[in-house]
Write a protein that holds these residues in place. Sequence first.
Motif, mmCIF file in Angstrom:
data_model
loop_
_atom_site.group_PDB
_atom_site.id
_atom_site.type_symbol
_atom_site.label_atom_id
_atom_site.label_comp_id
_atom_site.label_asym_id
_atom_site.label_seq_id
_atom_site.Cartn_x
_atom_site.Cartn_y
_atom_site.Cartn_z
ATOM 1 N N ASP A 20 0.836 -1.202 0.000
ATOM 2 C CA ASP A 20 0.000 0.000 0.000
ATOM 3 C C ASP A 20 0.873 1.256 0.000
ATOM 4 O O ASP A 20 2.011 1.221 0.466
ATOM 5 C CB ASP A 20 -0.918 0.027 1.234
ATOM 6 C CG ASP A 20 -1.988 -1.055 1.139
ATOM 7 O OD1 ASP A 20 -2.370 -1.404 -0.003
ATOM 8 O OD2 ASP A 20 -2.408 -1.566 2.205
ATOM 9 N N ALA A 21 0.303 2.337 -0.483
ATOM 10 C CA ALA A 21 1.008 3.625 -0.422
ATOM 11 C C ALA A 21 1.185 3.986 1.048
ATOM 12 O O ALA A 21 0.275 3.801 1.853
ATOM 13 C CB ALA A 21 0.190 4.683 -1.138
ATOM 14 N N ALA A 22 2.366 4.474 1.382
ATOM 15 C CA ALA A 22 2.632 4.787 2.790
ATOM 16 C C ALA A 22 2.827 6.282 2.968
ATOM 17 O O ALA A 22 3.352 6.956 2.085
ATOM 18 C CB ALA A 22 3.890 4.053 3.245
ATOM 19 N N ARG A 23 2.371 6.778 4.118
ATOM 20 C CA ARG A 23 2.673 8.180 4.464
ATOM 21 C C ARG A 23 3.964 8.166 5.271
ATOM 22 O O ARG A 23 3.993 7.689 6.398
ATOM 23 C CB ARG A 23 1.536 8.752 5.310
ATOM 24 C CG ARG A 23 0.368 9.266 4.490
ATOM 25 C CD ARG A 23 -0.401 10.311 5.292
ATOM 26 N NE ARG A 23 -0.806 9.786 6.591
ATOM 27 C CZ ARG A 23 -2.018 9.291 6.842
ATOM 28 N NH1 ARG A 23 -2.934 9.304 5.911
ATOM 29 N NH2 ARG A 23 -2.322 8.816 8.018
ATOM 30 N N THR A 24 5.033 8.636 4.648
ATOM 31 C CA THR A 24 6.318 8.626 5.348
ATOM 32 C C THR A 24 6.621 10.042 5.824
ATOM 33 O O THR A 24 6.424 11.005 5.088
ATOM 34 C CB THR A 24 7.450 8.154 4.414
ATOM 35 O OG1 THR A 24 7.176 8.664 3.121
ATOM 36 C CG2 THR A 24 7.554 6.663 4.339
ATOM 37 N N SER A 25 7.121 10.138 7.043
ATOM 38 C CA SER A 25 7.393 11.465 7.594
ATOM 39 C C SER A 25 8.642 12.055 6.941
ATOM 40 O O SER A 25 9.573 11.332 6.564
ATOM 41 C CB SER A 25 7.592 11.371 9.106
ATOM 42 O OG SER A 25 8.822 10.739 9.385
ATOM 43 N N GLU A 26 8.661 13.390 6.825
ATOM 44 C CA GLU A 26 9.837 14.082 6.291
ATOM 45 C C GLU A 26 11.060 13.785 7.150
ATOM 46 O O GLU A 26 12.174 13.678 6.653
ATOM 47 C CB GLU A 26 9.582 15.598 6.234
ATOM 48 C CG GLU A 26 8.807 16.031 5.000
ATOM 49 C CD GLU A 26 9.390 15.480 3.685
ATOM 50 O OE1 GLU A 26 10.629 15.532 3.516
ATOM 51 O OE2 GLU A 26 8.622 14.978 2.848
ATOM 52 N N GLU A 27 10.784 13.653 8.425
ATOM 53 C CA GLU A 27 11.878 13.390 9.372
ATOM 54 C C GLU A 27 12.569 12.056 9.019
ATOM 55 O O GLU A 27 13.801 11.967 8.957
ATOM 56 C CB GLU A 27 11.284 13.330 10.777
ATOM 57 C CG GLU A 27 12.293 13.315 11.877
ATOM 58 C CD GLU A 27 11.723 12.743 13.166
ATOM 59 O OE1 GLU A 27 10.486 12.551 13.253
ATOM 60 O OE2 GLU A 27 12.521 12.470 14.066
#
Length: 408
Positions: free
Chosen positions: A353-360
């Motif tokens: 699945d598409a993941a929301r990855t943090s900028e950090e």
Amino acid sequence: MAEDKPLTVVTCTAPVNIAVVKYWGKRDEELILPINSSLSVTLHQDQLKTTTTATISRDFTEDRLWLNGKEDDIGHPRLQSCLREIRRLARKRRSGGENGGDSSSSDPLALSLAYKVHIASENNFPTAAGLASSAAGYACLVYTLAKLYGLEGDLSEVARQGSGSACRSMFGGFVQWIMGESSDGKDSVAQQVVPETHWPELRILILVVSAEKKHVSSTAGMQTSVKTSPLLKHRAKAVVPERMAQMIQHIQCRDFEAFGELTMKDSNQFHATCLDTFPPIFYLNDISKQVVALVHRFNTHYGKTKVAYTFDAGPNAVLFMLDDTVDEFVEVVKRSFPPGNNGGQFLKGLPVDAARTSEELLSAVVRDPTPGAICYLLHTKPGPGPMLVEDASCHLLGTDGLPRSSCS
Ligand code: 2P0
């Protein structure tokens, strides 16, 4: 075609395996006896498998073999060893040998040992991808021939004589190859540690590295290592026995951090023995090394081992992780190795699945993106051992004993 004697056709499939405690080095080249025990994870056949059909007929005039649709030399010594061994065991059984015997004249296969065999084998993955096809290939050959000749029981000892790592592909889940002590190899066999159902969250991501160059074959590489590497001797004697026990325990406890750390250390030591070989052997390339660094940055960011790498005799990375890490790590891989413009599919196998990855996370982990360096990702998981295929439409050989178009 003899009408009173229908062809007996058997089709089976067998899996690829990836070692987490590596086999490297033989003490007997002919019987393929290793200098240390090893342990592997069997990969799921939905993604990677070999299919083999074998058939016998009194009308065949010679043994014949087709690999991926093209006729090949059946005279290869290792193939002959497997064929000879299976026929010997079948003869022993028929003549009332160790398994009680069955020489009934109503046995439809009673005469079959005198017949020639036709064998066809194909992979559902490109051989060029460098994904250990010999293990699945020999496991499938031995399993299929055993079914054809009505043999039962553990045949990992026979598969081992085709290719060492093939003995581990005779079982699903987590499998150890016990090195054994005897000079005839009877105790050098594979055993299932736990089935694939034991660790349902475990996932495997194979990073197929682009532009793979031809490298030193495992068979040749390990010969030189046995002759020249003092580190390999030390590893076999002083390191592997303890690691086998530890790895089994980590798997039994489903302790991912301990399993992952030991997997990485064992891969690294295997490649260290390659460098300790003279002349040295290099299987890892710059992209492999970038993957190693990426995994360590990812783990450092989280302060624990969430992803583990292992590499065999080539640059492709095989990564272990738990299912809750896949989506995020795939995004990190995509950012680090942006898919090239080859028009191919970048993600294969189980869904991601598409993941929301943090900028950090991204800024801590992604460094110097290298577009096109990874050809594709294959997402899979541990899977079962060899299987009989009941569906006759999947036979690779037709009723005339010649190749036909394959099952989808
Ligand atoms: C393994 N490899 O344990 C190790 C790690 C490659 C690196 O087994 O000569 O193709 O046919 O017994 O089994 C590759 O060696 O060699 C291998 P042979 P094989 O999976």
